[in-house]
Every structure is written in structure tokens, then in C-alpha cells.
Design an enzyme around this catalytic site. Structure first.
Site, mmCIF file in Angstrom:
data_model
loop_
_atom_site.group_PDB
_atom_site.id
_atom_site.type_symbol
_atom_site.label_atom_id
_atom_site.label_comp_id
_atom_site.label_asym_id
_atom_site.label_seq_id
_atom_site.Cartn_x
_atom_site.Cartn_y
_atom_site.Cartn_z
ATOM 1 N N ASP A 105 54.647 79.602 -9.853
ATOM 2 C CA ASP A 105 54.287 78.191 -9.697
ATOM 3 C C ASP A 105 52.821 77.889 -9.976
ATOM 4 O OD1 ASP A 105 53.396 79.605 -7.515
ATOM 5 O OD2 ASP A 105 53.784 78.012 -6.069
ATOM 6 N N GLU A 106 52.126 78.801 -10.665
ATOM 7 C CA GLU A 106 50.686 78.619 -10.826
ATOM 8 C C GLU A 106 50.235 79.237 -12.141
ATOM 9 O OE1 GLU A 106 46.667 79.709 -8.230
ATOM 10 O OE2 GLU A 106 48.627 80.454 -7.602
#
Length: 460
Positions: A105-106
Site C-alpha cells: 500500500d505504499e
């Protein structure tokens, strides 16, 4: 450092929990906690509604339940999360060839390398368009930070949370960093933060004022030099498209301590096989075998053995892990075991003893990785984990709210429906079966749109 804020950092907001809320209309706006639900489970992600009660990632699940007893507690669906992550990373790669994923998610993106931005105005437009595209494709929100360096872009995305965009203009970095806690800087964890606090250093300004020589004296040469540079907003690290894996490992935490030495040995062999499957799946081999053992008193031991050359032979890894286990006292009980391989390479040098014995086991991949874990669970838990998707022959698509005492409770709803009705069935109901997740954003009639999970179908 650059003269324009063309490095972007994207951080999806409470990713796992947000996926569950988007997938389940009845949970939108509610406290949701995703993680291991066993006695020793930990929180993977908590929704912002759950964070209000003090729940956060890495917290023991038992503590989370005390803080937020009315939250929805769900078992992770990592395959589904990974598929949505791939959609997001695809959008990032449309902006630039230089995308550096940090997790599902990053990621960092070099907008300048892709021609997507060259000054503050174009960088802001690219960031806003990315956020809109992510919402259109996945129904999720992401926070974006834009700056002239990776460190500052990450700080900006933290300030943007949730669901926002922050630009740090070149020339304003020192003023922005100064009053922030030293814990804001990369590499300053709890131990380093406490060490600096005892020296009277609490803010980034105080870190810079202490001077490079003092920081080297306090923290050592490498760490001291690096922190002083960051305190002055100096960060020349490039965005690296491919992050090379340094190790491959697997581990399991057990709800009840294992005391039987034979069982411990069997678990280590099973973990070694799982580790080799991952190693082969990545097309890698490794030279150093690592065993991790967490004992009943929470003390954690690691043992390693370096082979003469890299291998992906399951027999070699099993034997090395077994030898390492021989040097560990497990009498009081074991709560966690792990097997890993480091010193990775893209080729193998067969172990001479394994070759002589003819012990290569190419059939290893035939065994499903999850099977041994499932065998340890009760059938009800195996079939109906909380939060996972099901389909009923009459009622359609739904998800498991909970199960026990021979019953499973299902809420029938889909990402595109309103909150659905709840029904309870026998765990062996022949009309109820596990199902693939539905896409968070349904495919449009013209064929456009992107599916995030299994095939779309009509829910009731």
C-alpha cells in the site's frame, strides 16, 4: 536535491480495513480491525473509526478487543489485497518508469523521470489525478506527498492523511522540519529516540543544533552522519525501480505452546518446505539458512548456517534447519518458529551430499502451501473465517460475520449494494460454499473498468 517537488509518495489509507469497508457496505463508517483472531493474533490494520479508540497496527488483538469491543474483527484476505495493490501500482507505472514499492500500500514515484511533472504546479496536478484515478479504479482513497526528496515526500504524505495531498515547496524544508519530533526522521526508532531524548534532543531543530560531531559521538559514525544530513533536509536517495529481495522466509505463531520435540521438528521441516516453495517461485536460491525460535518466555533465538553454495533443494534446507534446531533448547515450549534463506542468488550450486544421496524432491510443489496450517484448525474455522466471501445457492453472495457451535452467520451484500440482511446456517449446509471476492468497482456495460478480485456476479 531537486529544485521542484517531483518525487511523489503514495500511502493508501488504512489499506486492508478500507478494502473490507469498500467490499462490505454494512461496515462503511464503522470500526473495522483486520488481523489474526487467535489468542496471540495481532492487528494488521485498523480503520480510522477504530483508531479513535486507540487501536493500531501491531497491537495484540486481545488488547484491541478490550479497547473496541463492538468493532468488526476480520481475518485478512491477502490475495485480494495483493490484486488491488497491483491495480494501484499499475496506475503509478503509468506516471513513471521509476516506481519503488515499499509494501502493498505504499510507494515512491519519480514524476520527473516519466515526464509527468517538472514544477510544483504540474506535480500537484499529477498527484490529484492519481488520487482520482485510484478512487475510480478501486473505490479507495490514498494520501499523496510531493517534495524534492524521498524523506520529505513521505513526511508530506503523513501530513496529508487521510485522503489528502500535501506539497512541500523547495526552500521551505528546514522551516517545516524544525519543530517536528526527531521520531519523524527515517531511522529514528524507539531506541534511538530515547537515546536522543536522554541527551536533551527532542526536535529536528535541536538535532541540527547539536552538530554532526555530537551526533557521531552519540550514535556512531554512519548513523550520526546520516541523521545530521536529514536534519538539514538533505536526502539524495534516488527512487529505485527494483528493490532487490535480501531474504525469503516463512514463520508461524502457535495458539498453544509446542512442547513436544518431535512436533517442533516436524514444524521446522514443514516451514523449510514452504520457504523453498517461495524461493523457487521467485526464481531464487540461497546460501545461508536461518532458523528463528521464539520460546515460551518470549525470548527469541536465531541460528544460521552458511552452505558452500546457493541452493533451492528442499532436502538441503530441511537438513540445515534440523541441524540448527539441535542447538536450541525448546524444553519450556515454543510459541513461534520460522525458517528463512539469505545470501540470495539467481542460480543454484547443488549440495554435493544431496546429489550423492539422490534426495532432490521436485514433487514438493504439489502440496498446497496452506494445507498443513488448515489441518491444525477445526473444520468450522477452516471453512468460514470471519470476513471471507461465500455464496449461497438461494441468497447469493455474502461474507462470514462469524461461526461457532456448528453454525455460520452470513451477511448477504455486495460492494455495489446497500447493507444486506443476515442469515444463519449449519456449517455443513450444502448450499453454502466459499467464494472469490467481487470487484470493488463493477465492470461497466461497455467493458471498461477494472476487476479487483474474482468474476463479477449478481448479489442479492
Amino acid at each position: 536535491m531537486r529544485s521542484a517537488p517531483t518525487i511523489l509518495h503514495l500511502d493508501m489509507d488504512a489499506f486492508f480495513a478500507s478494502v473490507e469497508q469498500a467490499s462490505k457496505p454494512s461496515l462503511r463508517g464503522k470500526a473495522v480491525v483486520v488481523g489474526g483472531l487467535g489468542p496471540r493474533g495481532v492487528v494488521a490494520t485498523a480503520s480510522y473509526e477504530a483508531r479513535v479508540f486507540g487501536v493500531h497496527s501491531a497491537m495484540p488483538m486481545a488488547q484491541a478487543r478490550r479497547l473496541a469491543p463492538n468493532a468488526a474483527y476480520l481475518v485478512p484476505r491477502f490475495t485480494f489485497y495483493r490484486s488491488i495493490s497491483e491495480q494501484v501500482m499499475g496506475l503509478l507505472r503509468e506516471l513513471s518508469p521509476l516506481v519503488e514499492p515499499l509494501s502493498l500500500d505504499e510507494a515512491f514515484v519519480d514524476l520527473e523521470a516519466g515526464g509527468a511533472a517538472w514544477d510544483e504546479s504540474s506535480a500537484r496536478r499529477a498527484g490529484e489525478k492519481l488520487r482520482a484515478d485510484i478512487r475510480a479504479v478501486t473505490a479507495l482513497s490514498g494520501s499523496v506527498g510531493l517534495a524534492a526528496s524521498k524523506m520529505l515526500a513521505k513526511i508530506a504524505s503523513e501530513q496529508a492523511k487521510p485522503d489528502g495531498l500535501v506539497v512541500i515547496e523547495p526552500g521551505t524544508e528546514r522551516a517545516l522540519l524544525g519543530p517536528l519530533s526527531v521520531r519523524t526522521l527515517p531511522g529514528v526508532g524507539p531506541a534511538t529516540g530515547d537515546h536522543l531524548r536522554r541527551a536533551g534532543i527532542h526536535t529536528v531543530d535541536e538535532l541540527a543544533e547539536a552538530g554532526e560531531d555530537e551526533l557521531v559521538r552519540l550514535l556512531g559514525k554512519a548513523h550520526g552522519h546520516a541523521l545530521y544530513a536529514m536534519a538539514l533536509a538533505r536526502d539524495e536517495r534516488p527512487v529505485v525501480a527494483e528493490r532487490e529481495a535480501k531474504s525469503v522466509s516463512v514463520e508461524d505463531t502457535y495458539d498453544v505452546d509446542i512442547h513436544d520435540r518431535v512436533r517442533v521438528g516436524a514444524e521446522v521441516r514443514r516451514l523449510a518446505d514452504r520457504c523453498v516453495r517461495r524461493l523457487r517461485g521467485a526464481g531464487l536460491s540461497g546460501r545461508t539458512i536461518v532458523l528463528k525460535v521464539r520460546r515460551y518466555d518470549f525470548s527469541t533465538l536465531t541460528r544460521s548456517e552458511t552452505l558452500r553454495g546457493p541452493t533451492d533443494d528442499p532436502a538441503v534446507v530441511r537438513e540445515a534447519a534440523a541441524r540448527l534446531l539441535d542447538s536450541v533448547d525448546t524444553t519450556g515450549g515454543v510459541r513461534l518458529l520460522g525458517v528463512g534463506v539469505t545470501g540470495l542468488a539467481s542460480y543454484t550450486q547443488e549440495d554435493l551430499f544431496a546429489q550423492a544421496a539422490g534426495e532432490r524432491e521436485d514433487a514438493l510443489g504439489e502440496e498446497p502451501e496452506a494445507a498443513p496450517e488448515e489441518e491444525r484448525r477445526a473444520p468450522t474455522e477452516r471453512r468460514w473465517p470471519a470476513g471471507h466471501d461465500v455464496r449461497h445457492a438461494v441468497h447469493g453472495h455474502g461474507w462470514v460475520q462469524g461461526s461457532g457451535l456448528g453454525r455460520v452467520t452470513v451477511r448477504f451484500e455486495t460492494p455495489g449494494s446497500g447493507p444486506g440482511r443476515v442469515k444463519t446456517f449449519r456449517v455443513d449446509d450444502p448450499e453454502l460454499e466459499p467464494a472469490d471476492p467481487l470487484p470493488l468497482v463493477p465492470r461497466r456495460p461497455d467493458g471498461a473498468g477494472v476487476e479487483a478480485g474474482g468474476a463479477a456476479s449478481a448479489g442479492s
